[in-house]
Design an enzyme around this catalytic site. Structure first.
Site, PDB file in Angstrom:
ATOM      1  N   ASP A  46      -8.307   7.181   0.548  1.00 21.34           N
ATOM      2  CA  ASP A  46      -7.590   6.801  -0.665  1.00 21.34           C
ATOM      3  C   ASP A  46      -8.572   6.607  -1.811  1.00 21.34           C
ATOM      4  OD1 ASP A  46      -4.842   5.395  -1.735  1.00 21.34           O
ATOM      5  OD2 ASP A  46      -6.629   4.378  -2.521  1.00 21.34           O
ATOM      6  N   TYR A  51     -11.582   5.173  -9.951  1.00 17.36           N
ATOM      7  CA  TYR A  51     -12.676   4.772  -9.080  1.00 17.36           C
ATOM      8  C   TYR A  51     -13.970   5.543  -9.382  1.00 17.36           C
ATOM      9  CZ  TYR A  51      -8.834   2.915  -6.189  1.00 17.36           C
ATOM     10  OH  TYR A  51      -7.713   2.271  -5.735  1.00 17.36           O
ATOM     11  N   LYS A  76      -4.957   9.158  -7.772  1.00 19.59           N
ATOM     12  CA  LYS A  76      -4.022   8.487  -8.680  1.00 19.59           C
ATOM     13  C   LYS A  76      -4.392   8.781 -10.130  1.00 19.59           C
ATOM     14  CE  LYS A  76      -4.390   4.619  -5.433  1.00 19.59           C
ATOM     15  NZ  LYS A  76      -5.765   4.895  -4.984  1.00 19.59           N
ATOM     16  N   HIS A 109      -0.906   5.138 -10.911  1.00 17.84           N
ATOM     17  CA  HIS A 109      -1.711   3.992 -10.486  1.00 17.84           C
ATOM     18  C   HIS A 109      -1.099   2.660 -10.926  1.00 17.84           C
ATOM     19  CE1 HIS A 109      -6.163   3.082  -9.367  1.00 17.84           C
ATOM     20  NE2 HIS A 109      -5.354   2.140  -8.921  1.00 17.84           N
ATOM     21  N   ILE A 229      -5.080   0.223   3.795  1.00 16.56           N
ATOM     22  CA  ILE A 229      -6.297   0.973   3.461  1.00 16.56           C
ATOM     23  C   ILE A 229      -7.464   0.013   3.220  1.00 16.56           C
ATOM     24  CG2 ILE A 229      -5.326   3.151   2.628  1.00 16.56           C
ATOM     25  CD1 ILE A 229      -5.308   1.925  -0.197  1.00 16.56           C
ATOM     26  N   LYS A 231     -11.240  -1.379   2.885  1.00 16.55           N
ATOM     27  CA  LYS A 231     -12.450  -0.752   2.341  1.00 16.55           C
ATOM     28  C   LYS A 231     -13.679  -1.513   2.816  1.00 16.55           C
ATOM     29  CE  LYS A 231     -15.684  -1.126  -1.172  1.00 16.55           C
ATOM     30  NZ  LYS A 231     -16.318  -2.255  -1.905  1.00 16.55           N
ATOM     31  N   ASN A 241     -12.676  -2.212  11.495  1.00 17.00           N
ATOM     32  CA  ASN A 241     -11.363  -2.227  10.840  1.00 17.00           C
ATOM     33  C   ASN A 241     -10.395  -1.231  11.457  1.00 17.00           C
ATOM     34  OD1 ASN A 241     -12.195  -4.202   9.060  1.00 17.00           O
ATOM     35  ND2 ASN A 241     -12.622  -2.787   7.378  1.00 17.00           N
TER      36      ASN A 241
END
Length: 274
Positions: A46, A51, A76, A109, A229, A231, A241
């Site tokens: 993602d 970003y 996004k 977004h 999701i 990180k 995770n």
């Protein structure tokens, strides 16, 4: 290799329920992080224009040696590019940075309601979907009233609504609306940016199952039916995770986590941005 469940979207496509988020990972470090995640077993990445690491995501996937269709990729459009024509341009730029012909999921977004352009943005996403350049389309950070306006004024129900969601902010009403209308809820900041991990009730649940508080929260997300999701840039935590399928939270655990709701956000309220 860990088997990650997939959820069926309302357009017939499927999304891996556990993915790898890359928010705030510098572009130069992103290929290595993506490679680590793919090596661990993630098949869902993602990213977003905001970003500034789409190039690194594309490079990491290419370096993995996997075929493009083996990795589910989301990106996004940022809120200051909302609008029909500007969204089309932003999407073209995202594809160019990724180095792909298409993405699996493209999201608005933020609705940025003060700018009042998210309906036109959604129509641009419908065009991109119809052209085959995004297999699925959805939204992020939409309250129910934003979703209701899309339902009134456009032809497509979003496949996904990605929202801030963690034990402090479980978003029960948004999840219920999504379930009623066939919209999958996806959780960003699923660990409240790490702030919730020192919580004593979570620590007790983790000790009970021999896992970490982060694993407890990710498992809770999955049992709610969310896409999640998390990180990290730490290889051990990236793998940890994903290691959430060997235990299950029981009714007592879920009841304890339900007491943690406070309404606290780590990000902005969607009605306040833009």
């Amino acid at each position: 290799m860990t088997h990650i469940p997939e959820l069926l979207l309302n357009d017939g496509n499927r999304i891996p329920q556990l993915g790898f988020g890359v928010y705030k990972i510098p572009d130069a470090e992103t290929p290595d992080a993506v490679l680590t995640a793919i090596d661990a077993g993630y098949r869902h990445i993602d990213t977003a224009a905001f970003y500034e690491n789409e190039r690194g995501v594309g490079e990491g996937i290419r370096q993995s040696g996997l075929d493009r269709d083996e990795v589910f990729v989301t990106t996004k459009v940022w809120w200051n590019q909302n609008g029909y024509d500007s969204t089309l341009r932003s999407f073209d730029e995202s594809l160019d940075r990724l180095g792909f012909d298409s993405v699996d999921l493209f999201l608005i977004h933020w609705p940025a309601p003060k700018h009042d352009k998210y309906v036109d943005t959604w129509r641009a996403l419908e065009t991109i979907r119809d052209e085959g350049r995004a297999r699925s389309i959805g939204v992020a950070n939409f309250h129910i009233h934003h979703l209701e306006r899309l339902a009134r004024e456009t032809d497509t129900v979003p496949a996904v609504n990605q929202v801030e969601l963690h034990p402090w902010l479980p978003q029960a009403e948004v999840r219920a609306y999504g379930a009623e209308h066939g919209i999958v809820t996806e959780a960003w900041s699923p660990l409240a940016r790490g702030r919730i991990l020192g919580n004593e009730p979570l620590a007790r649940i983790a000790a009970k199952h021999g896992v970490t508080p982060a694993q407890v929260v990710i498992r809770w997300q999955l049992q709610l039916g969310n896409v999640v999701i998390p990180k990290s840039v730490t290889p051990d935590r990236i793998r940890q995770n994903l290691d959430v399928f060997s235990f299950e939270l029981d009714a007592d655990d879920l009841a304890t986590i339900a007491t943690l709701e406070s309404g606290e956000r780590t990000g902005r309220d969607p009605d306040d941005l833009g």
